[in-house]
Design a protein around this motif. Structure first.
Motif, mmCIF file in Angstrom:
data_model
loop_
_atom_site.group_PDB
_atom_site.id
_atom_site.type_symbol
_atom_site.label_atom_id
_atom_site.label_comp_id
_atom_site.label_asym_id
_atom_site.label_seq_id
_atom_site.Cartn_x
_atom_site.Cartn_y
_atom_site.Cartn_z
ATOM 1 N N ASP A 98 0.798 -1.232 -0.012
ATOM 2 C CA ASP A 98 0.017 -0.114 0.085
ATOM 3 C C ASP A 98 0.756 1.309 -0.282
ATOM 4 O O ASP A 98 0.504 2.266 -0.745
ATOM 5 C CB ASP A 98 -0.984 0.115 1.235
ATOM 6 C CG ASP A 98 -2.076 -0.954 1.320
ATOM 7 O OD1 ASP A 98 -2.451 -1.735 0.209
ATOM 8 O OD2 ASP A 98 -2.759 -1.419 2.232
ATOM 9 N N ALA A 101 2.242 1.551 -3.589
ATOM 10 C CA ALA A 101 1.061 2.260 -4.500
ATOM 11 C C ALA A 101 1.112 3.710 -4.317
ATOM 12 O O ALA A 101 0.913 4.559 -5.212
ATOM 13 C CB ALA A 101 -0.044 1.446 -4.200
ATOM 14 N N GLU A 102 1.033 4.025 -3.091
ATOM 15 C CA GLU A 102 0.744 5.688 -2.591
ATOM 16 C C GLU A 102 1.924 6.298 -3.055
ATOM 17 O O GLU A 102 1.663 7.268 -3.497
ATOM 18 C CB GLU A 102 0.465 5.715 -1.056
ATOM 19 C CG GLU A 102 0.000 7.090 -1.021
ATOM 20 C CD GLU A 102 -1.301 7.434 -1.417
ATOM 21 O OE1 GLU A 102 -1.323 8.798 -1.831
ATOM 22 O OE2 GLU A 102 -2.217 6.712 -1.816
ATOM 23 N N SER A 103 3.047 5.747 -2.991
ATOM 24 C CA SER A 103 4.313 6.606 -3.434
ATOM 25 C C SER A 103 4.234 6.804 -4.642
ATOM 26 O O SER A 103 4.681 7.792 -5.760
ATOM 27 C CB SER A 103 5.727 5.901 -2.895
ATOM 28 O OG SER A 103 6.599 6.531 -3.386
ATOM 29 N N ARG A 105 1.692 6.647 -6.789
ATOM 30 C CA ARG A 105 0.557 7.812 -7.317
ATOM 31 C C ARG A 105 1.267 8.977 -7.079
ATOM 32 O O ARG A 105 0.712 10.240 -7.999
ATOM 33 C CB ARG A 105 -0.779 7.382 -6.436
ATOM 34 C CG ARG A 105 -1.582 6.181 -6.723
ATOM 35 C CD ARG A 105 -2.842 6.151 -6.146
ATOM 36 N NE ARG A 105 -3.331 4.785 -6.236
ATOM 37 C CZ ARG A 105 -3.436 4.140 -5.174
ATOM 38 N NH1 ARG A 105 -3.065 4.172 -3.897
ATOM 39 N NH2 ARG A 105 -3.953 2.673 -5.574
ATOM 40 N N SER A 106 1.863 9.211 -5.902
ATOM 41 C CA SER A 106 2.375 10.606 -5.467
ATOM 42 C C SER A 106 3.243 11.173 -6.832
ATOM 43 O O SER A 106 3.313 12.127 -7.246
ATOM 44 C CB SER A 106 2.948 10.679 -4.385
ATOM 45 O OG SER A 106 3.500 11.854 -3.983
ATOM 46 N N VAL A 108 3.605 10.140 -9.843
ATOM 47 C CA VAL A 108 2.814 10.194 -11.060
ATOM 48 C C VAL A 108 2.310 11.368 -11.089
ATOM 49 O O VAL A 108 2.182 12.308 -12.167
ATOM 50 C CB VAL A 108 1.864 8.953 -11.482
ATOM 51 C CG1 VAL A 108 1.095 9.441 -12.424
ATOM 52 C CG2 VAL A 108 2.860 7.752 -11.785
ATOM 53 N N ARG A 109 1.604 11.834 -9.870
ATOM 54 C CA ARG A 109 0.879 13.156 -10.058
ATOM 55 C C ARG A 109 1.915 14.217 -9.888
ATOM 56 O O ARG A 109 1.683 15.430 -10.574
ATOM 57 C CB ARG A 109 -0.021 13.134 -8.692
ATOM 58 C CG ARG A 109 -1.012 12.448 -8.411
ATOM 59 C CD ARG A 109 -2.203 12.755 -7.272
ATOM 60 N NE ARG A 109 -3.114 11.661 -7.123
ATOM 61 C CZ ARG A 109 -3.364 10.999 -6.471
ATOM 62 N NH1 ARG A 109 -2.537 10.718 -5.337
ATOM 63 N NH2 ARG A 109 -4.458 10.119 -6.402
#
Length: 131
Positions: A98, A101-103, A105-106, A108-109
């Motif tokens: 998790d 995945a959050e890293s 997403r961050s 990519v944003r």
């Protein structure tokens, strides 16, 4: 018509057939009683032997159960501990996944063009390796 009994081998008297002597009958009865007593004693001895064998088996099983009980308890404790450890490791792996995945997403944003370019490069590389 007169019958002649002198020439026949069979007895001609009207007396009943001879009965065994009283002593012979008593001896046969005594032998039967002794045989029954011997069978009863043999059965009792067999029953005693069977009881001793069964008691010995019970004692042996009890000793094995007393010896095996601590080992079984240690085995159960080890399995429980391994289960707890495995459950904890699975929980940690889920948390780490998790976090990754959050890293991702961050990242990519923050850098969308770099993410698209990286995805394109990885796709081309996989396509060339697949040929």
């Amino acid at each position: 018509m007169a019958t002649t009994t002198a020439n026949t081998p069979f007895p001609t008297s009207s007396a009943s057939p001879a009965t065994p002597a009283a002593g012979a009958t008593s001896a046969v009865n005594d032998a039967a009683v002794k045989a029954n007593d011997a069978v009863d004693k043999g059965a009792a001895a067999g029953h005693d032997v069977l009881n001793r064998v069964v008691q010995g088996a019970h004692h042996a099983i009890d000793r094995m159960a007393e010896t095996a009980a601590p080992a079984v308890q240690r085995l159960q404790d080890g399995v429980h501990s391994a289960s707890d450890t495995l459950s904890q490791r699975a929980h940690d792996a889920r948390e780490m996944g998790d976090e990754w995945a959050e890293s991702l997403r961050s990242t990519v944003r923050e850098h969308p063009l770099a993410a698209v370019a990286t995805a394109l490069a990885v796709g081309v590389l996989i396509a060339r390796l697949a040929r």
